[in-house]
Design an enzyme around this catalytic site. Structure first.
Site, PDB file in Angstrom:
ATOM      1  N   HIS A 212       0.872  -1.180   0.000  1.00  0.00           N
ATOM      2  CA  HIS A 212       0.000   0.000   0.000  1.00  0.00           C
ATOM      3  C   HIS A 212       0.911   1.232   0.000  1.00  0.00           C
ATOM      4  O   HIS A 212       1.740   1.401   0.899  1.00  0.00           O
ATOM      5  CB  HIS A 212      -0.909   0.001   1.229  1.00  0.00           C
ATOM      6  CG  HIS A 212      -1.878  -1.145   1.227  1.00  0.00           C
ATOM      7  ND1 HIS A 212      -2.105  -1.932   2.326  1.00  0.00           N
ATOM      8  CD2 HIS A 212      -2.662  -1.628   0.230  1.00  0.00           C
ATOM      9  CE1 HIS A 212      -3.008  -2.862   2.008  1.00  0.00           C
ATOM     10  NE2 HIS A 212      -3.360  -2.704   0.753  1.00  0.00           N
TER      11      HIS A 212
ATOM     12  N   GLU B  17       1.794   3.755   3.053  1.00  0.00           N
ATOM     13  CA  GLU B  17       2.196   3.211   4.350  1.00  0.00           C
ATOM     14  C   GLU B  17       3.708   3.381   4.483  1.00  0.00           C
ATOM     15  O   GLU B  17       4.498   2.483   4.206  1.00  0.00           O
ATOM     16  CB  GLU B  17       1.715   1.767   4.464  1.00  0.00           C
ATOM     17  CG  GLU B  17       0.186   1.753   4.394  1.00  0.00           C
ATOM     18  CD  GLU B  17      -0.432   0.369   4.452  1.00  0.00           C
ATOM     19  OE1 GLU B  17      -1.675   0.307   4.442  1.00  0.00           O
ATOM     20  OE2 GLU B  17       0.306  -0.622   4.503  1.00  0.00           O
TER      21      GLU B  17
ATOM     22  N   HIS C  19       3.347  -3.254   6.876  1.00  0.00           N
ATOM     23  CA  HIS C  19       2.290  -2.275   6.584  1.00  0.00           C
ATOM     24  C   HIS C  19       2.143  -1.307   7.751  1.00  0.00           C
ATOM     25  O   HIS C  19       2.692  -1.518   8.832  1.00  0.00           O
ATOM     26  CB  HIS C  19       0.932  -2.990   6.425  1.00  0.00           C
ATOM     27  CG  HIS C  19       0.823  -3.835   5.207  1.00  0.00           C
ATOM     28  ND1 HIS C  19      -0.001  -3.525   4.156  1.00  0.00           N
ATOM     29  CD2 HIS C  19       1.440  -4.995   4.873  1.00  0.00           C
ATOM     30  CE1 HIS C  19       0.108  -4.454   3.216  1.00  0.00           C
ATOM     31  NE2 HIS C  19       0.971  -5.364   3.623  1.00  0.00           N
TER      32      HIS C  19
ATOM     33  N   GLU D 102       1.426  -5.034  10.877  1.00  0.00           N
ATOM     34  CA  GLU D 102       0.885  -3.668  10.905  1.00  0.00           C
ATOM     35  C   GLU D 102       1.617  -2.904  12.001  1.00  0.00           C
ATOM     36  O   GLU D 102       1.508  -3.235  13.179  1.00  0.00           O
ATOM     37  CB  GLU D 102      -0.623  -3.700  11.201  1.00  0.00           C
ATOM     38  CG  GLU D 102      -1.444  -4.490  10.183  1.00  0.00           C
ATOM     39  CD  GLU D 102      -1.762  -3.694   8.927  1.00  0.00           C
ATOM     40  OE1 GLU D 102      -1.408  -2.489   8.870  1.00  0.00           O
ATOM     41  OE2 GLU D 102      -2.355  -4.278   8.003  1.00  0.00           O
TER      42      GLU D 102
HETATM   43 ZN   LIG Z   1      -1.337  -1.979   4.198  1.00  0.00          ZN
END
Ligand SMILES: [Zn+2]
EC number: 3.5.1.96
Length: 350
Positions: free
Chosen positions: A65, A68, A160, A224
């Protein structure tokens, strides 16, 4: 092919990948003064082979992404240090910066969420029709070639940051293992990265970490690391543990992982997958409720015509809520606390 002077002098692989991607239209190889062999497969995809015999194949990915940024900055700095000889790899390492065009526009993606395009989803109808689909296939192809080069133990940490705040600042999704046991050592590795909340996935997905886990038996996580912020606005002190642990991993240093203890980690397994089936679907908690906010048994979580969705157990927590999904799509996942022993019951020994 001559090595670009910016790459040779300052190791600015990501910078060149973003600003002069055409430099890497053809794969190129170079040797570092410490003997490390470098192969650049494409813009944003770089592989290192140590001079010694490696005992692991490590894939680190970020920017799947594009907005990020913290993981991108962490791995950009790592690659610079390797290229400049400040960090010497002792294992085979591939670093992938996923979605370069989305980085340029500071968005999660340009056309389509890339982390729903792996395990071949990129080529399912309507096919390779946008850059995320084309890139997902390219990343997969590079990963396959990287892992299938030998039989070394494999790992893939896909880094991420989250859109939504999380009650537990950092968390990781451990991909579905099809009945194989979850590994205490890997959970301890996540702890060493400052990640003490782990969601054990219960089904196949089209995420990148599941691809590496399922196809190549890699120890893999979607990690994350905190909240999305623009480039340059991350407080890198928030990422000190993951940065130092990943560097120790690639440098072959002792990791001194903590012994696994249930008390030290929040393990969750999926309890309910709640799909939106009516237009009036709504969530019964604040729009900005952090991931892993927990509820008591019986509390109302969501409702729609004909259905009420309640917490089934004490401590049931919400993850990735989104009432605005299309009908038939997942609007909410709930998870419940579990011990590693409970999660591995009936499986082979860890
Ligand atoms: Zn992500």
């Amino acid at each position: 092919m001559a090595v670009h002077p910016v790459l040779a002098a300052a190791g600015q692989f990501l910078h060149l990948s973003r600003t002069q991607a055409e430099l890497f239209n053809q794969p190129q190889s170079l040797s570092l003064s410490d003997g490390t062999q470098v192969t650049i497969h494409a813009a944003g995809i770089i592989e290192f082979a140590p001079i010694n015999a490696a005992t692991q194949a490590i894939l680190l990915s970020c920017g799947i992404h594009g907005n990020e940024t913290a993981p991108i900055e962490i791995l950009d700095a790592m690659v610079q240090d390797i290229l400049c000889g400040r960090l010497v790899v002792k294992h085979r390492l591939m670093v992938q910066f996923g979605n370069l065009p989305a980085m340029d526009i500071a968005e999660r993606f340009v056309d389509e969420n890339m982390n729903r395009l792996f395990s071949g989803a990129h080529s399912k109808a309507p096919g390779l029709v946008n850059q995320e689909r084309i890139r997902a296939k390219q990343l997969e192809d590079c990963t396959r070639a990287f892992f299938l080069k030998d039989l070394l133990p494999r790992c893939h940490y896909d880094l991420h940051t989250a859109i939504r705040a999380s009650k537990n600042d950092k968390f990781a999704v451990y991909p579905f293992l099809h009945g194989k046991p979850w590994k205490a050592q890997q959970i301890s590795f996540m702890q060493a990265c400052g990640v003490n909340t782990i969601l054990l996935s219960n089904s196949p997905t089209t995420t990148y970490s599941y691809f590496s886990s399922h196809q190549f038996g890699a120890d893999a996580f979607t990690v994350e690391l905190g909240k999305v912020r623009p480039f340059g606005q991350n407080n890198m002190a928030d990422f000190a543990e993951v940065t130092s642990t990943l560097r120790a991993l690639v440098a072959g240093e002792a990791l001194n992982l903590p012994d696994y203890q249930d008390d030290a980690v929040n393990l969750f397994s999926v309890n309910q997958v709640i799909n939106k089936t009516q237009p009036d679907f709504r969530l019964h908690f604040a729009d900005d409720a952090p991931n892993f906010s927990d509820f008591k048994q019986g509390e109302l979580l969501a409702s729609e015509t004909g259905h009420e969705y309640r917490a089934l157990v004490d401590g049931e927590a919400i993850v990735f809520p989104n009432a605005n999904v299309a009908l038939g799509q997942r609007a909410l996942l709930t998870v419940a606390p579990v011990t590693l022993q409970q999660a591995n019951e009936g499986k082979a020994d860890v």
